[in-house]
Design a protein around this motif. Structure first.
Motif, short mmCIF file in Angstrom:
data_model
loop_
_atom_site.label_atom_id
_atom_site.label_comp_id
_atom_site.label_asym_id
_atom_site.label_seq_id
_atom_site.Cartn_x
_atom_site.Cartn_y
_atom_site.Cartn_z
N GLY A 26 40.01 39.59 30.64
CA GLY A 26 41.07 39.30 29.69
C GLY A 26 42.43 39.02 30.28
O GLY A 26 43.38 38.76 29.55
N HIS A 27 42.55 39.05 31.61
CA HIS A 27 43.84 38.86 32.27
C HIS A 27 44.04 37.43 32.77
O HIS A 27 44.92 37.16 33.58
N ALA A 28 43.19 36.51 32.30
CA ALA A 28 43.32 35.10 32.64
C ALA A 28 42.66 34.31 31.53
O ALA A 28 41.97 34.86 30.67
N ALA A 29 42.85 32.98 31.56
CA ALA A 29 42.24 32.15 30.52
C ALA A 29 40.72 32.17 30.60
O ALA A 29 40.04 32.02 29.59
N SER A 30 40.19 32.34 31.81
CA SER A 30 38.74 32.35 31.99
C SER A 30 38.42 33.03 33.32
O SER A 30 39.30 33.26 34.15
N ALA A 31 37.14 33.32 33.50
CA ALA A 31 36.70 33.84 34.79
C ALA A 31 36.70 32.73 35.83
O ALA A 31 36.71 31.54 35.50
N GLY A 32 36.68 33.11 37.10
CA GLY A 32 36.63 32.12 38.17
C GLY A 32 37.36 32.61 39.40
O GLY A 32 38.01 33.66 39.38
N PRO A 33 37.24 31.88 40.51
CA PRO A 33 37.90 32.29 41.76
C PRO A 33 39.39 32.49 41.56
O PRO A 33 40.07 31.65 40.96
N MET A 34 39.89 33.59 42.06
CA MET A 34 41.31 33.91 41.94
C MET A 34 41.96 33.81 43.31
O MET A 34 41.52 34.46 44.27
N THR A 35 42.98 32.98 43.43
CA THR A 35 43.68 32.80 44.70
C THR A 35 44.74 33.88 44.86
O THR A 35 45.52 34.13 43.95
N VAL A 36 44.72 34.53 46.01
CA VAL A 36 45.74 35.53 46.35
C VAL A 36 46.41 35.09 47.64
O VAL A 36 45.86 34.26 48.38
N PRO A 37 47.60 35.61 47.97
CA PRO A 37 48.23 35.26 49.25
C PRO A 37 47.28 35.51 50.41
O PRO A 37 46.53 36.51 50.41
N ALA A 38 47.29 34.62 51.38
CA ALA A 38 46.34 34.69 52.50
C ALA A 38 46.33 36.05 53.17
O ALA A 38 45.29 36.57 53.56
N GLY A 39 47.48 36.66 53.27
CA GLY A 39 47.57 37.96 53.94
C GLY A 39 46.95 39.10 53.15
O GLY A 39 46.75 40.19 53.69
N LYS A 40 46.65 38.86 51.88
CA LYS A 40 46.10 39.91 51.03
C LYS A 40 44.62 39.73 50.73
O LYS A 40 44.02 40.58 50.05
N LEU A 41 44.01 38.65 51.22
CA LEU A 41 42.63 38.35 50.84
C LEU A 41 41.69 39.49 51.19
O LEU A 41 40.87 39.91 50.37
N LYS A 42 41.78 40.01 52.42
CA LYS A 42 40.84 41.05 52.83
C LYS A 42 40.99 42.32 52.01
O LYS A 42 40.07 43.13 51.95
N SER A 43 42.15 42.51 51.38
CA SER A 43 42.34 43.72 50.58
C SER A 43 41.62 43.64 49.24
O SER A 43 41.50 44.66 48.55
N VAL A 44 41.13 42.47 48.84
CA VAL A 44 40.44 42.35 47.57
C VAL A 44 38.96 42.01 47.77
O VAL A 44 38.27 41.61 46.83
N LEU A 45 38.45 42.17 48.98
CA LEU A 45 37.04 41.98 49.28
C LEU A 45 36.48 43.27 49.85
O LEU A 45 37.21 44.06 50.43
N GLY A 46 35.18 43.48 49.71
CA GLY A 46 34.67 44.74 50.23
C GLY A 46 33.16 44.90 50.17
O GLY A 46 32.42 43.97 49.86
N ILE A 47 32.71 46.11 50.48
CA ILE A 47 31.30 46.47 50.53
C ILE A 47 31.11 47.82 49.84
O ILE A 47 32.05 48.49 49.48
N THR A 48 29.85 48.21 49.68
CA THR A 48 29.51 49.50 49.12
C THR A 48 28.51 50.19 50.04
O THR A 48 27.55 49.56 50.47
N GLU A 49 28.75 51.46 50.32
CA GLU A 49 27.79 52.24 51.09
C GLU A 49 27.26 53.35 50.20
O GLU A 49 27.99 53.95 49.42
N VAL A 50 25.97 53.62 50.27
CA VAL A 50 25.33 54.63 49.43
C VAL A 50 24.59 55.60 50.33
O VAL A 50 23.91 55.19 51.27
N LYS A 51 24.71 56.88 50.05
CA LYS A 51 24.07 57.90 50.88
C LYS A 51 23.29 58.87 50.02
O LYS A 51 23.77 59.29 48.97
N TYR A 52 22.10 59.24 50.45
CA TYR A 52 21.23 60.16 49.71
C TYR A 52 21.10 61.47 50.47
O TYR A 52 20.76 61.48 51.64
N VAL A 53 21.39 62.59 49.81
CA VAL A 53 21.12 63.90 50.39
C VAL A 53 20.54 64.81 49.31
O VAL A 53 20.90 64.70 48.14
N PRO A 54 19.66 65.71 49.67
CA PRO A 54 19.02 66.56 48.68
C PRO A 54 19.86 67.78 48.33
O PRO A 54 19.52 68.92 48.65
#
Length: 335
Positions: A291-319
């Motif tokens: 709802g924060h834009a007219a539609s979904a789609g690639p969002m351009t951010v300043p080049a220096g901030k790109l890595k701050s909006v990308l990422g991964i997920t790690e999952v760990k299992y313990v009993p």
């Protein structure tokens, strides 16, 4: 941690990575569940405590890092999503490079990942050359094995023929399957093959899912992974699965269910009863908050901030028992 995430129960406010607050008018029902949304990339160290997942910050302290690496801590796996190899527009002109950064981060995590999940949109347009590039890069992940589900960008051009030939292995139908790893049942679904305004699983896949779960004990921890969220994150933008509610109905009897998705390129968490939902950030580019834009789609951010909006997920299992949390970790935090 990059940006700010607030987890709120029974309220109408969500604070995003840039400090902005979404209003109740954005159309998302947050009543009676935990919702957490951020533009910053996601990175989790999960633990399955008696079948209940928990999460901790990546090596937040030396003691935390030591605990994460202990051999009696069960097993860990990583999730990446939406690498969009072949994309080359202003939002990110080096998606191959940011995918490599994501894998480098996984390789530098304490301990060993038993495997990795890729929750779809491996490529931008399902071209053989894009799949070739993705496969070569993904070989750099030091994980036991990588399991895939398709995104709409992987199947739209040729009805998924190229994707299934390369990534579906022994999957059934258009690419659904399940496996058990150290007592946890993992189920990969394809809700992109019949995509219209929303994702869709279809009657054949739903029938298979019902049968696959039928023989399991209610105490079996379940992890479902698919590309499009199974719940209605934002139907106006197609961010949901039309028949997802039926699939979730089959999961009500289980004590612990975790649903992992991609597609919307930002961190969203919802906990409803016994089911915990998580969408992952993209390794390629961000999308606007609902709802924060007219539609979904690639969002351009300043080049220096790109890595701050990308990422991964790690999952760990313990009993051992615990509670669920979301921890944000972006590619920027690799330094």
């Amino acid at each position: 941690m990059s940006g700010t995430q607030n987890s709120l129960r029974g309220t109408e406010r969500v604070e995003t990575g840039d400090g902005a607050q979404s209003m109740a008018s954005d159309g998302i029902d947050r009543r009676n569940f935990l919702s957490c949304m951020a533009w910053a990339g996601t990175g989790l160290l999960w633990t399955m405590a008696g079948g209940v997942p928990t999460a901790k910050m990546f090596a937040a302290t030396p003691k935390a890092a030591e605990a994460q690496a202990k051999p009696d801590a069960g097993f860990s796996f990583a999730q990446i999503s939406d690498s969009h190899i072949g994309f080359n527009k202003a939002a990110n002109q080096d998606v191959a490079g940011t995918l490599r950064l994501a894998l480098d981060k996984i390789n530098r995590l304490p301990g060993t990942m038993d495997f990795m999940l890729h929750t779809g949109d491996i490529t931008q347009s399902a071209k053989p050359a894009e799949f070739d590039t993705a496969q070569q890069i993904l070989k750099g992940a030091r994980v036991g094995e990588t399991f895939y589900v398709p995104g709409e960008h992987d199947v739209a051009v040729d009805d998924g023929v190229e994707y299934r030939a390369r990534f579906a292995g022994k999957a059934l139908g258009t690419g659904w399957y399940s496996f058990t790893h150290k007592g946890v049942r993992f189920v990969g679904l394809n809700n992109c093959q019949q995509i219209e305004a929303l994702g869709r699983l279809g009657t054949e896949q739903l029938s298979w899912l019902k049968g696959d779960l039928a023989g399991l004990s209610a105490s079996t921890p379940i992890v479902i992974f698919a590309h499009i969220p199974l719940w209605m994150v934002y139907p106006e933008w197609g961010w949901g699965t039309e028949d997802g509610a039926e699939s979730l109905g089959y999961l009500k009897r289980f004590g612990s269910v975790t649903v992992l998705n991609g597609h919307i390129h930002q961190v969203v968490q919802k906990v409803e009863g016994n089911v915990s939902f998580h969408t992952a950030a993209s390794t390629a580019f961000p999308q606007p908050a609902p709802g924060h834009a007219a539609s979904a789609g690639p969002m351009t951010v300043p080049a220096g901030k790109l890595k701050s909006v990308l990422g991964i997920t790690e999952v760990k299992y313990v009993p051992r028992r615990g509670s669920l949390a979301i921890v944000d970790s972006s590619l920027e935090e690799m330094a």
